[in-house]
Design an enzyme around this catalytic site. Structure first.
Site, PDB file in Angstrom:
ATOM      1  N   GLN A 126      27.755  -0.176  19.317  1.00 32.70           N
ATOM      2  CA  GLN A 126      29.054  -1.090  19.463  1.00 32.70           C
ATOM      3  C   GLN A 126      29.692  -0.800  20.570  1.00 32.70           C
ATOM      4  OE1 GLN A 126      28.601  -3.870  17.325  1.00 32.70           O
ATOM      5  NE2 GLN A 126      30.597  -4.827  18.662  1.00 32.70           N
TER       6      GLN A 126
ATOM      7  N   GLU B  35       1.803   6.563  -1.676  1.00 33.20           N
ATOM      8  CA  GLU B  35       0.662   5.488  -1.763  1.00 33.20           C
ATOM      9  C   GLU B  35       1.037   3.997  -1.731  1.00 33.20           C
ATOM     10  OE1 GLU B  35      -1.726   6.417  -5.350  1.00 33.20           O
ATOM     11  OE2 GLU B  35      -2.232   8.444  -4.572  1.00 33.20           O
ATOM     12  N   PRO B  36       0.268   3.175  -1.261  1.00 36.13           N
ATOM     13  CA  PRO B  36       0.510   1.745  -1.094  1.00 36.13           C
ATOM     14  C   PRO B  36       1.301   1.302  -2.302  1.00 36.13           C
ATOM     15  CG  PRO B  36      -1.501   1.785  -0.299  1.00 36.13           C
ATOM     16  CD  PRO B  36      -1.417   3.482  -0.813  1.00 36.13           C
TER      17      PRO B  36
ATOM     18  N   GLY C 183      28.529  -1.880  23.854  1.00 29.92           N
ATOM     19  CA  GLY C 183      28.360  -3.198  24.099  1.00 29.92           C
ATOM     20  C   GLY C 183      26.844  -3.862  24.216  1.00 29.92           C
TER      21      GLY C 183
ATOM     22  N   ALA D  76       2.707   3.623  -4.905  1.00 31.77           N
ATOM     23  CA  ALA D  76       3.524   4.461  -5.297  1.00 31.77           C
ATOM     24  C   ALA D  76       4.453   5.231  -4.068  1.00 31.77           C
ATOM     25  CB  ALA D  76       2.729   5.514  -5.983  1.00 31.77           C
ATOM     26  N   GLY D  77       5.512   5.027  -4.125  1.00 33.46           N
ATOM     27  CA  GLY D  77       6.608   5.574  -3.236  1.00 33.46           C
ATOM     28  C   GLY D  77       7.609   6.499  -4.053  1.00 33.46           C
TER      29      GLY D  77
ATOM     30  N   GLU E 139      13.389  20.082   2.216  1.00 31.60           N
ATOM     31  CA  GLU E 139      13.041  18.714   3.051  1.00 31.60           C
ATOM     32  C   GLU E 139      14.260  17.851   3.340  1.00 31.60           C
ATOM     33  OE1 GLU E 139       9.684  16.417   1.479  1.00 31.60           O
ATOM     34  OE2 GLU E 139      10.257  14.829   2.672  1.00 31.60           O
TER      35      GLU E 139
ATOM     36  N   PHE F  64       2.110   5.940   5.089  1.00 29.80           N
ATOM     37  CA  PHE F  64       3.246   6.522   5.759  1.00 29.80           C
ATOM     38  C   PHE F  64       3.209   8.035   5.927  1.00 29.80           C
ATOM     39  CE2 PHE F  64       5.695   2.709   3.014  1.00 29.80           C
ATOM     40  CZ  PHE F  64       5.183   2.026   3.949  1.00 29.80           C
TER      41      PHE F  64
HETATM   42  C1  LIG Z   1       8.322   7.214   8.879  1.00 32.26           C
HETATM   43  C2  LIG Z   1       7.873   7.418   7.583  1.00 32.26           C
HETATM   44  C3  LIG Z   1       7.564   8.547   7.306  1.00 32.26           C
HETATM   45  C4  LIG Z   1       7.049   9.174   6.010  1.00 32.26           C
HETATM   46  N1  LIG Z   1       6.411  10.333   6.016  1.00 32.26           N
HETATM   47  C5  LIG Z   1       5.939  10.657   4.695  1.00 32.26           C
HETATM   48  C6  LIG Z   1       5.076  11.667   4.536  1.00 32.26           C
HETATM   49  O1  LIG Z   1       4.907  12.741   5.327  1.00 32.26           O
HETATM   50  N2  LIG Z   1       4.400  11.834   3.431  1.00 32.26           N
HETATM   51  C7  LIG Z   1       4.808  11.098   2.419  1.00 32.26           C
HETATM   52  O2  LIG Z   1       4.234  11.377   1.206  1.00 32.26           O
HETATM   53  N3  LIG Z   1       5.416  10.113   2.501  1.00 32.26           N
HETATM   54  C8  LIG Z   1       6.117   9.657   3.647  1.00 32.26           C
HETATM   55  N4  LIG Z   1       7.081   8.791   3.887  1.00 32.26           N
HETATM   56  C9  LIG Z   1       7.048   7.928   2.425  1.00 32.26           C
HETATM   57  C10 LIG Z   1       8.650   7.753   2.006  1.00 32.26           C
HETATM   58  O3  LIG Z   1       8.654   9.042   1.430  1.00 32.26           O
HETATM   59  C11 LIG Z   1       8.839   6.560   1.178  1.00 32.26           C
HETATM   60  O4  LIG Z   1       8.638   5.363   2.049  1.00 32.26           O
HETATM   61  C12 LIG Z   1       9.794   6.609   0.166  1.00 32.26           C
HETATM   62  O5  LIG Z   1       9.659   7.793  -0.583  1.00 32.26           O
HETATM   63  C13 LIG Z   1      10.166   5.357  -0.501  1.00 32.26           C
HETATM   64  O6  LIG Z   1       8.887   4.887  -1.107  1.00 32.26           O
HETATM   65  P1  LIG Z   1       8.507   3.382  -0.935  1.00 32.26           P
HETATM   66  O7  LIG Z   1       8.390   3.058   0.647  1.00 32.26           O
HETATM   67  O8  LIG Z   1       7.320   3.184  -1.473  1.00 32.26           O
HETATM   68  O9  LIG Z   1       9.783   2.384  -1.416  1.00 32.26           O
HETATM   69  P2  LIG Z   1       9.814   1.901  -2.981  1.00 32.26           P
HETATM   70  O10 LIG Z   1       9.966   3.331  -3.801  1.00 32.26           O
HETATM   71  O11 LIG Z   1       9.058   0.975  -3.233  1.00 32.26           O
HETATM   72  O12 LIG Z   1      11.531   1.469  -2.914  1.00 32.26           O
HETATM   73  C14 LIG Z   1      11.809   0.255  -2.258  1.00 32.26           C
HETATM   74  C15 LIG Z   1      13.156   0.265  -2.736  1.00 32.26           C
HETATM   75  O13 LIG Z   1      13.568  -0.163  -4.031  1.00 32.26           O
HETATM   76  C16 LIG Z   1      14.428   1.221  -4.495  1.00 32.26           C
HETATM   77  N5  LIG Z   1      14.011   1.909  -5.645  1.00 32.26           N
HETATM   78  C17 LIG Z   1      12.810   2.305  -5.924  1.00 32.26           C
HETATM   79  N6  LIG Z   1      12.934   2.833  -7.462  1.00 32.26           N
HETATM   80  C18 LIG Z   1      14.112   2.764  -7.552  1.00 32.26           C
HETATM   81  C19 LIG Z   1      15.059   3.141  -8.738  1.00 32.26           C
HETATM   82  N7  LIG Z   1      14.391   3.619  -9.755  1.00 32.26           N
HETATM   83  N8  LIG Z   1      16.216   2.794  -8.968  1.00 32.26           N
HETATM   84  C20 LIG Z   1      16.894   2.084  -7.907  1.00 32.26           C
HETATM   85  N9  LIG Z   1      16.289   1.877  -6.784  1.00 32.26           N
HETATM   86  C21 LIG Z   1      14.935   2.057  -6.571  1.00 32.26           C
HETATM   87  C22 LIG Z   1      14.484   2.177  -3.047  1.00 32.26           C
HETATM   88  O14 LIG Z   1      15.634   2.599  -3.215  1.00 32.26           O
HETATM   89  C23 LIG Z   1      14.128   1.229  -1.972  1.00 32.26           C
HETATM   90  O15 LIG Z   1      15.406   0.541  -1.588  1.00 32.26           O
HETATM   91  C24 LIG Z   1       7.466   8.291   5.106  1.00 32.26           C
HETATM   92  C25 LIG Z   1       7.896   7.004   5.050  1.00 32.26           C
HETATM   93  C26 LIG Z   1       8.314   6.721   6.384  1.00 32.26           C
HETATM   94  C27 LIG Z   1       8.945   5.311   6.658  1.00 32.26           C
END
Ligand SMILES: Cc1cc2nc3c(=O)[nH]c(=O)nc-3n(C[C@H](O)[C@H](O)[C@H](O)COP(=O)(O)OP(=O)(O)OC[C@H]3O[C@@H](n4cnc5c(N)ncnc54)[C@H](O)[C@@H]3O)c2cc1C
Length: 381
Positions: A338, A129-130, A341, A132-133, A244, A158
């Protein structure tokens, strides 16, 4: 030479998928990249050839629960040079479908698995979600149990196949106060009132797969669309993460190998200072380093895969394989650019796409930081 993990039957699958990729995918990759998606019919074609059913039993239209055959399929798909194709097929077959197969009711399996396996229906899994990743437990999409149906409100971002999926296995909070113990999975079908695709997202790579933003507003989902038991969704999600992540590691290794092959060929052809680049020791050592990284990643990934298919605890090794393979795929594809080039920076050379496509590996399916958390958590426990 075939690796000991794979039998003659697996190598036959490899040959069949490789032929298909050569004839029916590779020639169209540029066109699909420009169009921003591969044709929907490719799901049906992959289904017709039996590829989408490799990891499912015959009773639902599959060809047996063979995860090694599934691994071979994803390795060969990566060789098409456009990682979005495998991402789209994989999101349906290896990410959404397994949730229903492993945890769903017989009724849900009969409704959704045969059309997923035949490629007539496309599935997606929506967790992110926007807000919650990485922190899956903090999702905010709610599903109120209204007796015979759930009322879903919230949004997802995403989501691979999000735009054209016929059904979305959606993570929702059925008990918002209970953290990860309050998450459930609901199958939400396209056309359900209150479910809309807000946007198709533009991306850096994986351009042949669609990635969508989804919105649920007072969306009525029948009670029988609950996957397994209420409030068990977090455990279901975590259980299928192993497969996965293995798929992502396998694809990372195969894509990095492709980058090496392409870079080595370029080094043989490109002449500077009167000799091909392949005669310079710097280029040769670069290729040797790249090949050693890929071989190490392959060994680790196959080790994790062997643990997984034998039913042993593979959580740590799978996290290590996903972490290492995806990190080195970034390095190796970068070196491949790289070696090319300035030509490597031009869109007409596919190597730039290998580099762009590799970038998602350390983000999707759990970031590299999260893989390290998993590994360290196991070590310290
Ligand atoms: C092309 C694409 C396809 C995708 N497909 C799917 C899909 O089909 N279904 C789905 O549900 N999701 C999907 N995703 C989402 C993907 O799983 C998330 O982007 C990913 O889990 C990271 O979440 P976030 O983008 O919110 O990043 P965030 O969780 O906000 O993380 C941002 C940064 O902070 C770091 N971070 C976060 N928490 C911690 C911690 N506790 N300790 C250290 N570092 C931390 C992360 O490593 C990252 O570098 C997709 C994403 C992309 C880009």
């Amino acid at each position: 030479m075939a690796h000991w993990l794979f039998t003659e039957e697996h190598e036959l699958v490899r040959k069949t998928v490789r032929n298909w990729v050569e004839k029916e995918i590779k020639p169209y990759v540029e066109e699909w990249e420009n169009a921003g998606e591969f044709p929907r019919e490719l799901f049906a074609r992959a289904g017709e050839l039996g590829f989408l059913g490799l990891t499912y039993p015959e009773e639902y239209g599959g060809s047996g629960e063979d995860y090694l055959a599934g691994a071979v399929f994803f390795e060969e798909m990566a060789r098409c040079g456009s990682a979005g194709v495998a991402a789209g097929l994989g999101a349906s077959m290896a990410i959404a479908g397994p949730q229903i197969y492993k945890f769903g009711s017989e009724e849900l399996k009969n409704r959704f698995l045969p059309p997923t396996i035949s490629g007539k229906k496309i599935g997606a899994l929506a967790i992110t979600e926007p807000n919650a990743g990485s922190d899956v437990a903090s999702i905010q999409t709610t599903a109120r149990n209204m007796g015979d149906h759930y009322l879903v409100n919230g949004s997802k971002i995403f989501i691979t196949n999000g735009v054209r999926a016929d059904y979305v296995v959606t993570a929702v909070k059925t008990d918002p106060a209970a953290g990860h113990k309050g998450i459930s999975l609901l199958v939400i079908e396209k056309g359900t009132p209150g479910f809309t695709v807000a946007k198709k997202l533009d991306k850096l790579g994986w351009n042949t797969s669609d990635t969508g933003e989804l919105v649920f507003e007072d969306c009525r989902v029948p009670g029988e669309n609950l996957v397994g038991r209420e409030n068990m969704g977090f455990y279901y999600i975590m259980q299928n993460f192993a497969w996965e992540r293995l798929v992502m590691a396998l694809e990372a290794v195969a894509s990095a190998q492709l980058a090496i092959d392409v870079a080595a060929e370029y080094a043989r052809q490109r002449v500077q200072f009167g000799r091909p680049l392949s005669k310079f020791q710097v280029t040769r050592h670069k290729l040797a380093d790249m090949a050693s990284l890929v071989e190490t990643a392959r060994c680790l990934t196959y080790h994790a895969l062997s643990l997984y298919v034998s039913g042993r605890d593979a959580v740590t090794e799978v996290a290590m394989a996903k972490l290492y393979a995806c990190e080195i795929a970034n390095r190796v594809t970068d070196e491949a650019v790289q070696i090319h080039g300035g030509y490597g920076y031009m869109m007409e050379y596919p190597v730039q796409r290998f580099w762009r496509d590799a970038r998602i590996g350390t983000i999707g399916g759990g970031t590299s930081d999260i893989m390290k958390q998993v590994i360290a958590g196991r070590l310290i426990k």
